[in-house]
Motif scaffolding. Structure first.
Motif, mmCIF file in Angstrom:
data_model
loop_
_atom_site.group_PDB
_atom_site.id
_atom_site.type_symbol
_atom_site.label_atom_id
_atom_site.label_comp_id
_atom_site.label_asym_id
_atom_site.label_seq_id
_atom_site.Cartn_x
_atom_site.Cartn_y
_atom_site.Cartn_z
ATOM 1 N N LEU A 1 -3.171 -13.308 -4.704
ATOM 2 C CA LEU A 1 -2.773 -11.950 -4.332
ATOM 3 C C LEU A 1 -3.953 -11.005 -4.471
ATOM 4 C CD1 LEU A 1 0.725 -11.725 -6.045
ATOM 5 C CD2 LEU A 1 0.291 -11.507 -3.603
ATOM 6 N N GLN B 1 -1.824 -6.335 -2.577
ATOM 7 C CA GLN B 1 -0.596 -7.127 -2.487
ATOM 8 C C GLN B 1 0.097 -7.245 -3.829
ATOM 9 O OE1 GLN B 1 -2.365 -10.761 -0.970
ATOM 10 N NE2 GLN B 1 -1.583 -10.363 1.077
ATOM 11 N N GLN B 2 -0.347 -6.462 -4.811
ATOM 12 C CA GLN B 2 0.216 -6.566 -6.147
ATOM 13 C C GLN B 2 1.699 -6.210 -6.144
ATOM 14 O OE1 GLN B 2 -2.230 -3.903 -8.324
ATOM 15 N NE2 GLN B 2 -4.102 -5.005 -7.850
ATOM 16 N N ALA B 3 2.382 -6.743 -7.141
ATOM 17 C CA ALA B 3 3.811 -6.461 -7.264
ATOM 18 C C ALA B 3 4.032 -4.962 -7.429
ATOM 19 C CB ALA B 3 4.386 -7.214 -8.469
ATOM 20 N N VAL C 1 -1.100 -9.339 -10.630
ATOM 21 C CA VAL C 1 -0.485 -10.592 -11.027
ATOM 22 C C VAL C 1 -1.502 -11.486 -11.724
ATOM 23 C CG1 VAL C 1 0.581 -12.710 -10.165
ATOM 24 C CG2 VAL C 1 1.254 -10.506 -9.231
ATOM 25 N N THR D 1 3.401 -11.796 1.989
ATOM 26 C CA THR D 1 3.135 -11.166 0.699
ATOM 27 C C THR D 1 4.376 -11.210 -0.184
ATOM 28 O OG1 THR D 1 1.492 -9.691 1.689
ATOM 29 C CG2 THR D 1 2.434 -9.015 -0.420
ATOM 30 N N ARG D 2 5.537 -10.999 0.412
ATOM 31 C CA ARG D 2 6.804 -11.026 -0.329
ATOM 32 C C ARG D 2 7.014 -12.400 -0.969
ATOM 33 N NH1 ARG D 2 11.599 -7.942 -0.117
ATOM 34 N NH2 ARG D 2 13.580 -9.082 0.068
ATOM 35 N N LYS E 1 4.611 -14.643 -1.621
ATOM 36 C CA LYS E 1 3.562 -14.878 -2.614
ATOM 37 C C LYS E 1 3.872 -14.164 -3.925
ATOM 38 C CE LYS E 1 -0.750 -14.620 -1.139
ATOM 39 N NZ LYS E 1 -1.935 -14.204 -0.361
ATOM 40 N N ARG E 2 4.349 -12.933 -3.847
ATOM 41 C CA ARG E 2 4.678 -12.198 -5.070
ATOM 42 C C ARG E 2 5.732 -12.935 -5.897
ATOM 43 N NH1 ARG E 2 5.508 -6.317 -2.297
ATOM 44 N NH2 ARG E 2 3.328 -5.594 -2.301
ATOM 45 N N GLU E 3 6.708 -13.505 -5.194
ATOM 46 C CA GLU E 3 7.817 -14.128 -5.893
ATOM 47 C C GLU E 3 7.479 -15.519 -6.399
ATOM 48 O OE1 GLU E 3 11.918 -13.712 -7.157
ATOM 49 O OE2 GLU E 3 10.369 -12.320 -6.430
ATOM 50 N N ILE F 1 4.139 -16.802 -6.995
ATOM 51 C CA ILE F 1 2.808 -16.983 -7.566
ATOM 52 C C ILE F 1 2.937 -17.646 -8.936
ATOM 53 C CG2 ILE F 1 2.484 -14.851 -8.903
ATOM 54 C CD1 ILE F 1 0.024 -15.940 -6.226
ATOM 55 N N ARG G 1 1.408 -18.184 -12.596
ATOM 56 C CA ARG G 1 0.492 -17.539 -13.543
ATOM 57 C C ARG G 1 0.152 -18.505 -14.668
ATOM 58 N NH1 ARG G 1 2.074 -11.555 -15.183
ATOM 59 N NH2 ARG G 1 0.108 -11.921 -16.235
#
Length: 444
Positions: free
Chosen positions: A72, A76-78, A131, A350-351, A353-355, A357, A359
């Motif tokens: 991200l 594109q950050q949450a 993220v 992006t939606r 990827k945010r959900e 990703i 970590r």
């Protein structure tokens, strides 16, 4: 915006929608790690040096593109909620700052306990907490070499100390993931299951889906662009599609209809995209997604007429793009809508990827899971799937018999994310079992 009908959903209805699943597609996951159209145009004292230098730089360029795909970027950050308002004195959709995302509390598109609309809106900023805890790492050339699976060359040309070529570089997914994990970089665990998009056009109080009068559907049908992150399909709009779902049932979030259109195209996700086109300001698109791994909170995405037009021109051959002084005074709706479709596809990527990703600045968790088996072949199938579930870091076999297997699973994130990973492989992870209280079950 025009007044919207309101959906009333029970929990069982939402659960029914979320049964959309398809088996994990290994080929689709591997394609995430393939970078094509890597161009080389290098000059040196000899063609040999030019080729050597050009290929080395092409490998670095390809890895940068891979990082852009898997991680991200700051923009594109949450999103982070800034302010909550009520219907009596809150912000309307027209009051939201340009570029903001709206996640709301009441609308025709309700998913679970969340819905989208002007009433009771929550304004969400473009910023937020990153993220990834550190910027994406970049390997040196020797380490990069170990992560490349193979290279294919197209259109090679030499002459006068110049080397030109087009490369396709395929990276080893396991090697790349290991490098990113060890460097603490958050990355995408895998692509979305195939998604069916339902473009609904709202005009003069009517909601249009299956009709030649729906220019939004036409734009998506014309969009000649594949997405490795969100493989998607635009329905044909034939009699079978019309029988499966229509605009009214889509807006009412009818579970049976959403599942029917997903099953028709062997898809594991559905996106309902309601577009309203203003002659001056541009497009407002309400985005709601259904399926394993997809967030349930709808969003509102705004695309100005100029942004849509520019995105459409970016997809055209350079010779077909008009010069600045030849730009039309009134930007054509069809170009605006086509470009907006491409922008919405970017927002869907992006939606996802945010959900999804992964970590690695979080501690690894552990759970015990039991799998019921019908024999050795069944166990071999489950074992092969375990290596494809992105949150799973490692697993150990504790017990194996002809009727069951007991596993210890190390994973990143929480059990909800882990369950989503299993669901994309057509397995369910649920608490329970006859063993210890904290044992989980993996079900077909």
């Amino acid at each position: 915006m025009p007044e919207r009908p309101r959906a009333r959903l029970q929990s069982a209805l939402v659960l029914a929608i979320l049964v959309l699943t398809v088996p994990f597609a290994g080929a689709a996951a591997q394609s995430l790690y393939t970078i094509d159209e890597v161009l080389i145009d290098e000059r040196a004292t000899s063609e040999v040096d030019a080729k050597q230098n050009g290929i080395a730089q092409a490998k670095r360029d390809a890895f940068r593109r891979l990082l852009e795909r898997l991680t991200l970027s700051p923009d594109q950050q949450a999103p982070t909620p800034l302010e909550s308002t009520d219907a009596s004195g809150g912000l309307s959709a027209q009051d939201v700052p340009d570029g903001a995302t709206i996640v709301s509390g009441d609308s025709a598109l309700a998913t679970g306990n969340t819905a989208l609309g002007a009433d009771g809106a929550v304004v969400v900023s473009e910023g937020g907490v990153p993220v990834a805890s550190v910027p994406p790492a970049f390997p040196d050339d020797s380490r990069l070499e170990t992560m490349i699976r193979d290279i294919s060359f197209q259109d090679e040309r030499f002459g006068g100390g110049r080397y030109l070529a087009e490369l396709t570089i395929r990276f080893n997914a396991d090697a790349v993931n290991t490098f990113l994990e060890r460097s603490g970089t958050a990355y995408l665990g895998g692509p979305s299951p195939r998604m069916v998009v339902l473009p609904i056009f709202r005009q003069d109080g009517s909601n249009i889906l299956w009709s030649d009068l729906n220019p939004w559907l036409g734009a998506w049908s014309e969009l000649d662009r594949e997405s490795l992150i969100v493989p998607h399909r635009v329905p044909l709009g034939d009699l079978a599609d019309i029988g499966a779902i229509d605009a009214e049932r889509a807006l009412a979030v009818d579970a049976a209809s959403i599942n029917a259109i997903g099953a028709r195209y062997r898809a594991g996700a559905v996106a309902i995209l309601i577009a309203s086109l203003d002659p001056e300001t541009g497009l407002q698109v309400e985005v709601a997604t259904f399926g394993s791994g997809w967030p349930t909170a709808p969003e509102l995405v705004r695309v100005s007429r100029q942004e849509g037009y520019d995105a459409a021109m970016a997809m055209q051959p350079e010779e077909d793009v008009p010069a600045v002084d030849e730009m039309p005074e009134i930007l054509p709706d069809e170009d605006v809508l086509l470009g907006a479709a491409s922008i919405i596809l970017d927002s869907l990527e992006t939606r996802w990827k945010r959900e999804n990703i992964l970590r690695f600045d979080q501690e690894t968790a552990n759970l015990s899971a039991e799998v019921s088996l019908t024999g050795l072949e069944d166990w071999l199938s489950v074992r092969s799937i375990l290596s494809t579930v992105p949150p799973v870091r490692s697993w150990r076999l504790v017990e194996l018999s002809t009727t069951r297997a007991v596993l210890e699973i190390d994973y990143v994130g929480d059990t909800d994310r882990l369950a989503q990973g299993f669901a994309r492989a057509a397995l369910s992870l649920v608490p329970g079992g006859d063993g210890p209280e904290d044992r989980w079950l993996i079900l077909r």
